[in-house]
Design an enzyme around this catalytic site. Structure first.
Site, PDB file in Angstrom:
ATOM      1  CG  HIS A   1      -1.914  -0.984   1.369  1.00 48.92           C
ATOM      2  ND1 HIS A   1      -2.069  -1.810   2.460  1.00 48.92           N
ATOM      3  CD2 HIS A   1      -2.912  -1.304   0.515  1.00 48.92           C
ATOM      4  CE1 HIS A   1      -3.124  -2.587   2.269  1.00 48.92           C
ATOM      5  NE2 HIS A   1      -3.640  -2.311   1.093  1.00 48.92           N
TER       6      HIS A   1
ATOM      7  CB  CYS B   1      -3.159  -2.320   8.992  1.00 45.73           C
ATOM      8  SG  CYS B   1      -1.551  -2.341   8.379  1.00 45.73           S
TER       9      CYS B   1
HETATM   10  C1  CIR Z   1      -3.639  -7.917   3.261  1.00 44.94           C
HETATM   11  O1  CIR Z   1      -2.836  -8.392   2.447  1.00 44.94           O
HETATM   12  O2  CIR Z   1      -4.667  -7.351   2.907  1.00 44.94           O
HETATM   13  C2  CIR Z   1      -3.357  -8.064   4.725  1.00 44.94           C
HETATM   14  N1  CIR Z   1      -2.679  -9.297   4.988  1.00 44.94           N
HETATM   15  C3  CIR Z   1      -2.514  -6.911   5.226  1.00 44.94           C
HETATM   16  C4  CIR Z   1      -3.221  -5.603   5.160  1.00 44.94           C
HETATM   17  C5  CIR Z   1      -2.415  -4.502   5.730  1.00 44.94           C
HETATM   18  N2  CIR Z   1      -3.180  -3.320   5.735  1.00 44.94           N
HETATM   19  C6  CIR Z   1      -2.656  -2.097   5.733  1.00 44.94           C
HETATM   20  O3  CIR Z   1      -1.459  -1.955   5.613  1.00 44.94           O
HETATM   21  N3  CIR Z   1      -3.494  -1.081   5.766  1.00 44.94           N
END
Ligand code: CIR
Length: 253
Positions: free
Chosen positions: A161, A248
């Site tokens: 991201h 996150c």
């Molecule tokens: C994903 O791949 O969607 C999750 N394992 C990790 C999401 C991390 N989210 C973030 O950095 N906002």
């Protein structure tokens, strides 16, 4: 921006079944929850009112609540997460978010993860990434521009991201990876440039002029100390195994 609330979700026993590119091995579910509880303690210490939703075992990434919504004082955008396995997460987040903000949903074909959305005052920088597409950004812009926000798309090459590689840390300063340094979108800011071996620590969270940063990144810590803000370090080893970081784990508003 002063935050008074946070929404979080307890990590499920199924955390290791979530999406990841990290190649750091499987996370331990109990240690994940311990690291999450430490994170909650920090939010409470910063005097936020925290709502924690129950774990959702069928959605092993659901504790990464940041990806499901973007809140600002005037409204909230309910995203349509880019990964098909995560799209159902919004149905349990939206009713809660709607208690606090008027909610606008992204439509069919428009995708966005909140991890791609960096808000600095009335400016949004939004990563165009494997999770967030142009339709997502343009629908987002149509909803927020009428409230005086600007929206700038930033292509994301490396990293999951935008906020995996760029974050705002107060004092008109961004912490960012070497790749992002020369991006003209960020030229108006002072910059703390991450060393490649400590890139993960770029996911430092700024809440009410306190910085929360992952422990174990001494070079980045020294750079952050130059800002003169209080800094709280916390271990995120298990969260990192699933490509997650400190931003996150909550929606802040
Ligand atoms: C994903 O791949 O969607 C999750 N394992 C990790 C999401 C991390 N989210 C973030 O950095 N906002």
């Amino acid at each position: 921006m002063y935050f008074t609330h946070a929404i979080t979700r307890l990590p499920a026993d199924s955390v290791a079944h979530g999406l990841t590119t990290a190649s750091l091995g499987a996370p331990d579910a109990e240690l994940t929850r311990q690291q999450f509880r430490n994170y909650l303690d920090i939010l409470l210490q910063l005097e936020l009112t925290v709502t924690t939703l129950p774990a959702q075992p069928d959605y092993p990434d659901a504790h990464f609540v940041e990806d499901t919504a973007v809140l600002m004082p005037e409204l909230a955008i309910i995203t349509n997460p880019g990964a098909p396995s995560r799209r159902g997460e919004i149905h349990s987040i939206a009713p809660l978010v709607s208690r606090f903000r008027h909610a606008v949903w992204l439509g069919e074909g428009a995708h966005m993860d909140g991890g791609d959305v960096l808000m600095v005052d009335k400016r949004f920088f939004i990563g165009l990434s494997s999770r967030t597409n142009e339709a997502g950004i343009s629908q987002f812009a149509a909803a927020v521009e009428k409230f005086g926000y600007s929206v700038q798309a930033v292509p994301v090459g490396a990293g999951l991201h935008l906020k995996s590689i760029v974050n705002y840390v107060g004092r008109n300063t961004l912490i960012l990876s070497e790749d992002a340094v020369n991006n003209p979108a960020f030229s108006g800011f002072d910059q703390i440039v991450l060393s490649p071996q400590e890139e993960y620590a770029g996911n430092t969270l700024w809440i009410n002029d306190t910085l929360i940063t992952p422990s174990g990144y001494p070079h980045t810590l020294r750079q952050l100390q130059t800002l003169g803000l209080p800094i709280i370090e916390t271990d995120t080893s298990e969260i990192r195994k699933m490509d997650g970081g400190l931003t996150c784990l909550s929606l802040r508003f």
